[in-house]
Design a protein around this motif. Structure first.
Motif, PDB file in Angstrom:
ATOM      1  N   LEU A 242       0.819  -1.211   0.000  1.00 21.28           N
ATOM      2  CA  LEU A 242       0.000   0.000   0.000  1.00 21.28           C
ATOM      3  C   LEU A 242       0.853   1.262   0.000  1.00 21.28           C
ATOM      4  O   LEU A 242       0.372   2.356   0.296  1.00 21.28           O
ATOM      5  CB  LEU A 242      -0.930   0.010   1.220  1.00 21.28           C
TER       6      LEU A 242
ATOM      7  N   SER B 149      -4.345   4.414   6.326  1.00 21.17           N
ATOM      8  CA  SER B 149      -5.321   3.506   6.933  1.00 21.17           C
ATOM      9  C   SER B 149      -4.669   2.552   7.922  1.00 21.17           C
ATOM     10  O   SER B 149      -5.244   2.233   8.969  1.00 21.17           O
ATOM     11  CB  SER B 149      -6.050   2.712   5.848  1.00 21.17           C
TER      12      SER B 149
ATOM     13  N   ALA C  71      -5.890  -3.923   8.826  1.00 18.99           N
ATOM     14  CA  ALA C  71      -5.942  -2.652   8.108  1.00 18.99           C
ATOM     15  C   ALA C  71      -5.504  -2.815   6.658  1.00 18.99           C
ATOM     16  O   ALA C  71      -6.092  -2.215   5.742  1.00 18.99           O
ATOM     17  CB  ALA C  71      -5.078  -1.617   8.818  1.00 18.99           C
ATOM     18  N   THR C  72      -4.474  -3.626   6.440  1.00 18.54           N
ATOM     19  CA  THR C  72      -3.957  -3.835   5.088  1.00 18.54           C
ATOM     20  C   THR C  72      -4.988  -4.533   4.205  1.00 18.54           C
ATOM     21  O   THR C  72      -5.295  -4.071   3.097  1.00 18.54           O
ATOM     22  CB  THR C  72      -2.667  -4.669   5.137  1.00 18.54           C
TER      23      THR C  72
ATOM     24  N   GLU D 146      -8.240  -4.987   4.665  1.00 17.76           N
ATOM     25  CA  GLU D 146      -9.462  -4.196   4.506  1.00 17.76           C
ATOM     26  C   GLU D 146      -9.269  -3.091   3.468  1.00 17.76           C
ATOM     27  O   GLU D 146     -10.162  -2.840   2.645  1.00 17.76           O
ATOM     28  CB  GLU D 146      -9.873  -3.589   5.848  1.00 17.76           C
ATOM     29  N   THR D 147      -8.126  -2.437   3.516  1.00 19.99           N
ATOM     30  CA  THR D 147      -7.858  -1.368   2.553  1.00 19.99           C
ATOM     31  C   THR D 147      -7.815  -1.916   1.130  1.00 19.99           C
ATOM     32  O   THR D 147      -8.400  -1.329   0.207  1.00 19.99           O
ATOM     33  CB  THR D 147      -6.532  -0.666   2.881  1.00 19.99           C
TER      34      THR D 147
ATOM     35  N   LYS E  46     -11.508  -2.868   0.145  1.00 20.46           N
ATOM     36  CA  LYS E  46     -12.559  -1.845   0.165  1.00 20.46           C
ATOM     37  C   LYS E  46     -12.270  -0.628  -0.704  1.00 20.46           C
ATOM     38  O   LYS E  46     -13.175   0.157  -0.977  1.00 20.46           O
ATOM     39  CB  LYS E  46     -12.807  -1.390   1.609  1.00 20.46           C
ATOM     40  N   GLN E  47     -11.043  -0.459  -1.155  1.00 24.59           N
ATOM     41  CA  GLN E  47     -10.700   0.754  -1.904  1.00 24.59           C
ATOM     42  C   GLN E  47     -10.430   0.496  -3.386  1.00 24.59           C
ATOM     43  O   GLN E  47      -9.707   1.241  -4.042  1.00 24.59           O
ATOM     44  CB  GLN E  47      -9.507   1.452  -1.247  1.00 24.59           C
TER      45      GLN E  47
ATOM     46  N   THR F 270      -0.637   0.864  -5.054  1.00 26.53           N
ATOM     47  CA  THR F 270      -1.287   2.178  -5.108  1.00 26.53           C
ATOM     48  C   THR F 270      -0.578   3.160  -6.026  1.00 26.53           C
ATOM     49  O   THR F 270      -0.957   4.331  -6.074  1.00 26.53           O
ATOM     50  CB  THR F 270      -1.337   2.777  -3.690  1.00 26.53           C
TER      51      THR F 270
END
Length: 400
Positions: free
Chosen positions: A52, A58, A293-294, A296-297, A300-301, A375
Motif C-alpha cells: 500500500l 489507513s 488494516a492492510t 481491509e484497505t 474496500k478501496q 497504489t
C-alpha cells in the motif's frame, strides 16, 4: 547521525547483506528519502512488502490506536484482533484455518511441519519427502533453505535438511514423477520471485493439482511474495483455477509490519493440534492490527482493479520497448510482479536507475524485478517508463 557513527554501526551489524550505498530515512506512498533528503521512486516496495506504499494512512491510524491499548500478550490467551484477521483471510479465500507467525520463512517452516504430520496422521508412513522446484525460493532457515532448489543458496550449509526432492516447473516429466510413493506434499510458488519471475503454466498447474488430489498429496502454494493483492487478485492461486490445501503468506500482509501466516483447508487443518506448533510473537495484537488494516484497505478501496488496469498498461509499455531493444529479451510476470529479462547483467541497470532516482531489484543475474506499490499512480508509472528509456539510451546507445 555522524559519519563516524554510521561507520561504527556498519561494523557492528553482521555483514549478511550486500547493501546498496543508500541510507533510507523516510517513506511515504511510492517514495522514499535518504538521509540527505534525496527522493526516490521506490519500485521495490520493500521487496513486495509495502503493497500500500510507505506508511499508508489507513494502517497507520489503526496501529496508532492499538499502540495505546495492547502490544503483546502471547498466544496463551485469545487475541481478538488475531481472530478478526483470521476471519478476514478465510472469508476471502478458499481456506478455513490460519496459523500466524512472523515471516515468510516461518510460514513455510510451518507448512513443512504440517505436511510431515499430515502424512503421519493419515498413516502414510512411507511419505517422507516434499517436492519443490528448481529456481524456487522458500526462505533461509534450515528447512526452507533445503526446500529452496537453488545451489547458490545451499553453498556452505551442507549437509542440508533431508526430505526434499527437486523437480522442474512446467515440465510434463515432473507431473509423471510427483507421486513416486514417498511424496507427502508439493510446495511451489505460482510465480517464482527470486528465481526469475517464472509463472506456472495454466494446464500444467491444473494437472498437478489433479494428481495431488487423486493421491491425497498436499498441494501447498507459497504466496509470500504474490499474496496481498500483488498480482491483481488477493491471492495468485485465484487466477489459476485451483484450490490448494495449504497456502503461506507474509510480506505485503502487514504493510511492512512483520507478520506471516499459514492457511489450510478444514479437511487437513486438524493436523495442527495444541502443542504441535507455536509462536511467541505470531499474530500478536500489533501484527494482527496491521494485517486487518492492510487487507481491509485492499478489499474496500478498489485497489485490486487498479492493479489490473495499471499493471496491464505498464507491461504493454515494457513490451513495446522490448520489441525495439535487443538488450531486452522478454517481459514476464503477472500484476505488479514484473520481470524484464536482459542480455546484460541486471545490476548495471539497477545502478543506472538508482542514479536517476528510482529503486528496482533483480531476480537472478539477468532479470530486472519491478515491484511497484499497488497504489502507484499512472504518473509514477509514466515516470518509470521515461527513465527506462533514458537508461536504455545511455547504456546501449540506442534510440527509443
Amino acid at each position: 547521525m555522524s559519519e563516524a557513527m554510521i561507520q561504527q554501526t556498519n561494523h557492528s551489524v553482521m555483514h549478511t547483506y550486500q547493501r546498496f550505498p543508500l541510507s533510507i530515512a523516510k517513506g511515504k506512498g511510492s517514495y522514499v528519502w535518504d538521509q540527505d533528503g534525496n527522493k526516490y521512486l521506490d519500485y521495490t516496495s520493500g521487496i513486495a512488502t509495502c503493497n500500500l506504499g510507505h506508511v499508508p494512512d489507513s494502517v497507520h491510524q489503526k496501529l496508532s490506536n492499538q499502540l495505546d491499548n495492547l502490544w503483546h500478550c502471547s498466544n496463551l490467551y485469545e487475541i481478538p484482533t488475531q481472530n478478526e484477521l483470521a476471519a478476514l483471510l478465510t472469508e476471502n479465500s478458499c481456506f478455513d484455518r490460519v496459523f500466524f507467525c512472523n515471516s515468510g520463512a516461518e510460514a513455510n517452516e510451518a507448512a513443512i511441519k504440517f505436511a510431515k504430520k499430515y502424512a503421519k496422521d493419515k498413516g502414510y508412513t512411507e511419505r517422507t519427502e516434499i517436492v519443490t522446484f528448481h529456481q524456487s525460493f522458500h526462505g533461509r532457515t534450515g528447512s526452507t533453505m533445503a526446500a529452496t532448489a537453488q545451489e547458490k543458496i545451499h553453498q556452505g550449509f551442507t549437509p542440508l535438511t533431508p526430505g526434499f526432492r527437486y523437480l522442474t516447473l512446467n515440465e510434463d516429466k515432473a507431473l509423471e514423477s510427483v507421486n513416486n510413493g514417498t511424496t507427502a506434499a508439493v510446495l511451489l510458488e505460482l510465480i517464482q520471485g527470486e528465481g526469475g519471475i517464472n509463472a506456472v503454466e495454466q494446464v500444467w498447474i491444473e494437472k498437478l493439482s489433479a494428481r495431488c488430489k487423486e493421491a491425497d498429496i498436499l498441494l501447498m502454494v507459497d504466496e509470500v511474495q504474490t499474496g496481498a493483492g500483488r498480482t491483481g487478485t488477493l491471492f495468485a492461486y485465484e487466477q489459476f483455477g485451483i484450490e490448494p490445501d495449504v497456502m503461506t503468506s507474509a510480506k505485503g500482509l502487514g504493510s511492512g509490519f512483520p507478520i506471516g501466516a499459514m492457511l489450510a483447508k478444514k479437511e487437513c487443518a486438524s493436523t495442527f493440534s495444541p502443542g504441535t506448533h507455536g509462536s511467541t510473537f505470531g499474530g500478536n495484537p500489533l501484527a494482527a492490527t496491521a494485517g486487518i488494516a492492510t487487507i481491509e484497505t485492499i478489499l474496500k478501496q478498489n485497489i485490486l482493479e487498479q492493479v489490473k488496469v495499471n499493471s496491464s498498461w505498464l507491461q504493454e509499455q515494457l513490451e513495446a520497448l522490448q520489441a525495439k531493444e535487443e538488450v531486452m529479451v522478454s517481459v514476464k510476470g503477472i500484476g505488479f510482479l514484473i520481470g524484464v529479462e536482459l542480455k546484460e547483467e541486471a545490476n548495471f541497470f539497477i545502478k543506472a536507475f538508482h542514479e536517476k532516482g528510482i529503486l528496482v531489484l533483480s531476480a537472478g543475474s539477468h532479470v530486472l524485478r519491478i515491484l511497484p506499490p499497488l497504489t502507484t499512480t499512472k504518473a509514477e508509472l509514466t515516470q518509470f517508463i521515461e527513465v527506462f528509456k533514458e537508461v536504455l539510451v545511455e547504456m546501449k546507445g540506442t534510440t527509443v
